[in-house]
Design an enzyme around this catalytic site. Structure first.
Site, short mmCIF file in Angstrom:
data_model
loop_
_atom_site.label_atom_id
_atom_site.label_comp_id
_atom_site.label_asym_id
_atom_site.label_seq_id
_atom_site.Cartn_x
_atom_site.Cartn_y
_atom_site.Cartn_z
N GLU A 103 -11.10 66.81 -17.47
CA GLU A 103 -9.95 66.58 -18.34
C GLU A 103 -10.33 65.62 -19.46
O GLU A 103 -11.20 64.75 -19.28
CB GLU A 103 -8.81 65.93 -17.53
CG GLU A 103 -7.68 66.86 -17.16
CD GLU A 103 -6.76 67.23 -18.31
OE1 GLU A 103 -7.22 67.32 -19.47
OE2 GLU A 103 -5.58 67.47 -18.05
N ASP A 104 -9.69 65.77 -20.59
CA ASP A 104 -9.86 64.79 -21.66
C ASP A 104 -9.11 63.51 -21.31
O ASP A 104 -9.64 62.41 -21.46
CB ASP A 104 -9.36 65.35 -23.01
CG ASP A 104 -7.96 65.95 -22.92
OD1 ASP A 104 -7.40 66.05 -21.80
OD2 ASP A 104 -7.41 66.33 -23.97
N ASP A 107 -2.67 61.53 -18.06
CA ASP A 107 -1.56 60.70 -18.52
C ASP A 107 -0.57 60.57 -17.35
O ASP A 107 -0.74 59.71 -16.49
CB ASP A 107 -0.95 61.39 -19.75
CG ASP A 107 0.23 60.68 -20.33
OD1 ASP A 107 0.23 59.45 -20.37
OD2 ASP A 107 1.18 61.36 -20.77
N PHE A 156 -0.45 56.49 -27.27
CA PHE A 156 -0.96 57.80 -27.68
C PHE A 156 -2.28 57.66 -28.45
O PHE A 156 -2.42 56.79 -29.32
CB PHE A 156 0.09 58.50 -28.55
CG PHE A 156 -0.20 59.95 -28.74
CD1 PHE A 156 0.00 60.86 -27.71
CD2 PHE A 156 -0.69 60.43 -29.94
CE1 PHE A 156 -0.27 62.21 -27.87
CE2 PHE A 156 -0.97 61.77 -30.13
CZ PHE A 156 -0.76 62.65 -29.08
N ARG A 169 -8.50 66.68 -33.49
CA ARG A 169 -9.49 66.97 -32.45
C ARG A 169 -10.92 66.77 -32.95
O ARG A 169 -11.83 66.50 -32.17
CB ARG A 169 -9.35 68.43 -31.97
CG ARG A 169 -8.03 68.74 -31.30
CD ARG A 169 -8.11 70.09 -30.61
NE ARG A 169 -6.80 70.63 -30.25
CZ ARG A 169 -6.12 70.31 -29.16
NH1 ARG A 169 -6.60 69.43 -28.32
NH2 ARG A 169 -4.95 70.87 -28.93
P1 IMP Z 1 -0.57 64.85 -18.06
O1 IMP Z 1 -0.27 66.21 -17.51
O2 IMP Z 1 0.68 64.06 -18.33
O3 IMP Z 1 -1.58 64.08 -17.24
O4 IMP Z 1 -1.18 65.05 -19.51
C1 IMP Z 1 -2.43 65.61 -19.69
C2 IMP Z 1 -2.55 66.29 -21.02
O5 IMP Z 1 -1.63 65.77 -21.97
C3 IMP Z 1 -3.92 66.05 -21.61
O6 IMP Z 1 -4.83 67.05 -21.23
C4 IMP Z 1 -3.64 66.08 -23.10
O7 IMP Z 1 -3.67 67.41 -23.57
C5 IMP Z 1 -2.24 65.56 -23.23
N1 IMP Z 1 -2.20 64.12 -23.54
C6 IMP Z 1 -1.82 63.12 -22.72
N2 IMP Z 1 -1.90 61.93 -23.34
C7 IMP Z 1 -2.36 62.19 -24.58
C8 IMP Z 1 -2.68 61.34 -25.71
O8 IMP Z 1 -2.58 60.10 -25.70
N3 IMP Z 1 -3.14 62.00 -26.81
C9 IMP Z 1 -3.29 63.35 -26.89
N4 IMP Z 1 -3.02 64.17 -25.86
C10 IMP Z 1 -2.54 63.59 -24.71
#
Ligand code: IMP
Length: 179
Positions: A103-104, A107, A156, A169
């Site tokens: 994963e990048d 969150d 963010f 990106r």
């Molecule tokens: P989660 O499902 O809430 O853990 O979010 C994961 C996905 O949300 C990541 O793979 C990103 O695509 C996006 N994401 C979460 N936080 C950020 C951020 O700070 N910047 C950009 N994309 C984010």
């Protein structure tokens, strides 16, 4: 790194520079070699955001491995919708394989947590999670992450694969939303 940048309606400031990211990616590659060097693992990177990290991580992993991608979406603008949509699903047979989810950023954890049961159905030998970034204070699920590049506050960020509404990106370092 240059100073403040503008993406759509928001301003961002430099946060993690590219050299620091690459050093950390190299360290993760070395650690993964110790764990998986003789196991031919499959990296399963979650699109879109992880494509840059996956590309550098693959080259930091000096051992046999495969790379595959799935596309899951949970984000709109700068917030998680809490609902995960699969746009490209699992393509290959992962039975008996060591799978490393890439994963990048984790969150809320919704994306990976929602995907895990589907992945388990394909009977991999092991599942590990590697994420470049983690926002521990935003996490809503009991998610075990095996390798975390950087823990960051719940703000963010964009760059190095991460976007704000489709843009940012291509930035080679990570930028944080300006206060
Ligand atoms: P989660 O499902 O809430 O853990 O979010 C994961 C996905 O949300 C990541 O793979 C990103 O695509 C996006 N994401 C979460 N936080 C950020 C951020 O700070 N910047 C950009 N994309 C984010």
């Amino acid at each position: 790194m240059s100073k403040t940048i503008q993406i759509h309606d928001l301003s961002f400031v430099p946060y993690i520079k590219k050299e620091t990211i690459l050093e950390r990616v190299t360290e993760i590659g070395v650690a993964l070699k110790e764990e998986f060097g003789d196991k031919k693992p499959v990296f399963l990177a979650i699109l879109n955001g992880s494509f840059v990290f996956m590309s550098d991580l693959a080259r930091a992993c000096d051992f046999d491995h495969e790379v595959s991608f799935i596309k899951l979406t949970s984000y709109e603008g700068t917030t998680s919708t809490g609902k995960v949509t699969t746009q490209i699903g699992l393509q290959e047979d992962l039975t008996g394989r060591d799978v490393i989810i890439v994963e990048d950023i984790v969150d809320t954890g919704t994306t990976i947590y929602t995907f895990l049961p589907t992945l388990k159905e394909s009977n991999p030998r092991s599942i590990s999670v590697v994420t470049l970034l983690s926002k521990p204070t935003a996490l809503k699920y009991p998610l075990k992450m095996d390798h975390i590049g950087f823990e960051i506050p719940n703000k963010f960020v964009v760059g190095y694969g991460l976007d704000y509404n489709g843009l940012g990106r291509n930035l080679d370092s990570i930028y944080q939303l300006k206060q």
